[in-house]
Scaffold this active site. Structure first.
Site: not given
Ligand SMILES: Cc1ncc(COP(=O)(O)O)c(C=O)c1O
Length: 425
Positions: A142, A219, A222, A245, A383
């Site tokens: 992401h 990260d 998910q 999430k 993203c």
């Molecule tokens: C794999 C992953 N990393 C990071 C993020 C960013 O998360 P946040 O917007 O809650 O900071 C997301 C959000 O969709 C994501 O799916």
């Protein structure tokens, strides 16, 4: 041992057993939002990878805080402040147990994964990374696990290296081994890809990086909603979670870090609550986790995250995970049978995400027509533009499942995509 092929009846019986173990209609009652209609149709919420829905106990816990406990934490000697502090710190202990961190002080409350990764970039990366050093990310990250590292590399004259993936959306671990070297300062990789659904072997990746003494950031945006997370077992050095999430309010999240690393790190944001002493000559900092929680935090949201964890502890998570897997397999098989559908992300290990393109139809058109049917999916690059570049598509349509989705909803998705085909034929 030689595996024996299962008969159709055996497979059917196994599926029935999973369905029996997971009473999805009962679970749906816990989520008030699911009962509404959209455009005259029952809401089919398949945008869980963006934000999952919130169960009643989380809503009620937030309301209770606002009604009976609202007050600032840590600094107050009065009754309300003590109650709010104890609820907030209670949520931290719940988060600790949820990810199996050794100590609660290893769990920093953040607004979400983006803030968590930026914290590590600023507080750890800026301290240890020097000119000529390297940071490894993967091709399926992401943007929030790419851009901060790019910013750091630009500032320091360091280099971003990328673990490539194959056309199923699986990381090439041999290539990862080839990238690791004495200049590598950090490996940053997603547990589950939000664009592809791939479950990455983060334990194995961590073990390989640790052989060279390189710390690993996972990260978990998910990962935490779908998989059991045990940071001690993974042995990762940082693990970031977004509350919204995993059935909690927005503005909540956790950055786990090993205590010895967090202790050595500089603060990220300066201000109240993160200091020990302040004079005009010099300030000294509080111990972890307070050192990283300057200012008034999102108290209500983090207490809500604690309630979401209570909820997850109250259900049979193993059964939920099996059910989600079965639902994803069912939806994938049915959707793939539509002519023109190309599934993007066909890794052997997947969770929740079913991304696809449909011939020349733009995914935004797919999303708009599905919305008319009451079905919420996401269309775009999610993203993860490098993933789109790999698969040579500008965008995908993405359905993402949670344990409260049903096979009937997967059928509605398939029927609506069939409608899109008719509209554009
Ligand atoms: C794999 C992953 N990393 C990071 C993020 C960013 O998360 P946040 O917007 O809650 O900071 C997301 C959000 O969709 C994501 O799916």
């Amino acid at each position: 041992m030689i595996a024996t092929e299962k008969t159709t009846e055996e497979n059917g019986a196994a599926q029935a057993a999973v369905a029996a173990a997971w009473d999805v209609e009962r679970v749906r009652e816990d989520f008030p939002v699911l009962g509404q209609t959209v455009n005259g149709k029952p809401l089919v919420y398949l945008d869980n990878a963006a934000s999952a829905q919130v169960p009643r106990i989380v809503i009620e816990r937030g309301a209770k805080y606002l009604r009976e406990e609202h007050s600032n934490i840590h600094r107050g000697v009065h009754y309300l402040s003590q109650r709010a502090t104890s609820a907030y710190e209670g949520a931290r202990e719940k988060a600790r147990r949820f990810i199996n961190a050794r100590e609660a002080r290893e769990c920093i409350f953040v607004r979400g994964v983006t803030e968590g990764i930026n914290l590590v970039m600023n507080a750890y990366g800026r301290k240890v990374v020097r000119e000529g050093d390297e940071i490894i990310v993967s091709e399926m990250e992401h943007h929030s696990n790419i851009v901060p590292w790019q910013m750091l590399c630009e500032e320091k004259g360091a280099r971003l290296r990328v673990i490539p993936m194959n056309d199923d959306g699986e990381l090439l671990l041999d290539e990862f081994d080839a990238l690791l070297n004495e200049r590598t300062k950090l490996v940053c990789v997603g547990h589950v890809s939000n664009a592809l659904g791939t479950v990455n072997p983060v334990k194995e990746i961590t073990a390989r990086a640790h052989k060279l003494g390189v710390p690993v950031l996972v990260d978990g945006a998910q990962g935490a909603p779908h998989l059991k997370v045990d940071v001690q077992d993974l042995d990762c050095d940082f693990y970031a979670v977004s509350g919204h999430k995993m059935f909690a309010p927005t503005g909540s999240g956790v950055l786990y870090g090993k205590a010895h690393l967090l202790e050595e790190m500089n603060p990220f944001i300066g201000g109240g609550s993160m200091i020990r002493t302040v004079t005009f000559e010099r300030s000294t900092y509080a111990a972890i986790p307070d050192k990283f929680e300057a200012g008034t935090p999102a108290i209500a949201s983090q207490i809500g995250l604690g309630a979401a964890i209570d909820y997850l502890n109250s259900i049979d998570r193993a059964a939920a995970q099996r059910y989600e897997q079965e639902l994803l397999a069912y939806a994938t098989e049915r959707l793939s049978s539509i002519e023109g559908v190309r599934v993007i992300g066909t890794a052997r290990e997947k969770a929740s995400v079913l991304a696809f393109v449909l011939g020349d139809v733009h995914p935004h058109d797919v999303g708009t027509i599905l919305d008319q049917e009451g079905i919420a999916i996401r269309a775009g690059h999610h993203c993860a533009q490098p993933v789109m570049q790999h698969f040579r598509v500008p965008a995908t349509a993405r359905a993402s499942f949670a344990f409260y989705n049903t096979k009937a909803e997967a059928d509605s998705l398939v029927a609506a995509v069939q409608k899109v085909v008719e509209v554009f034929s």
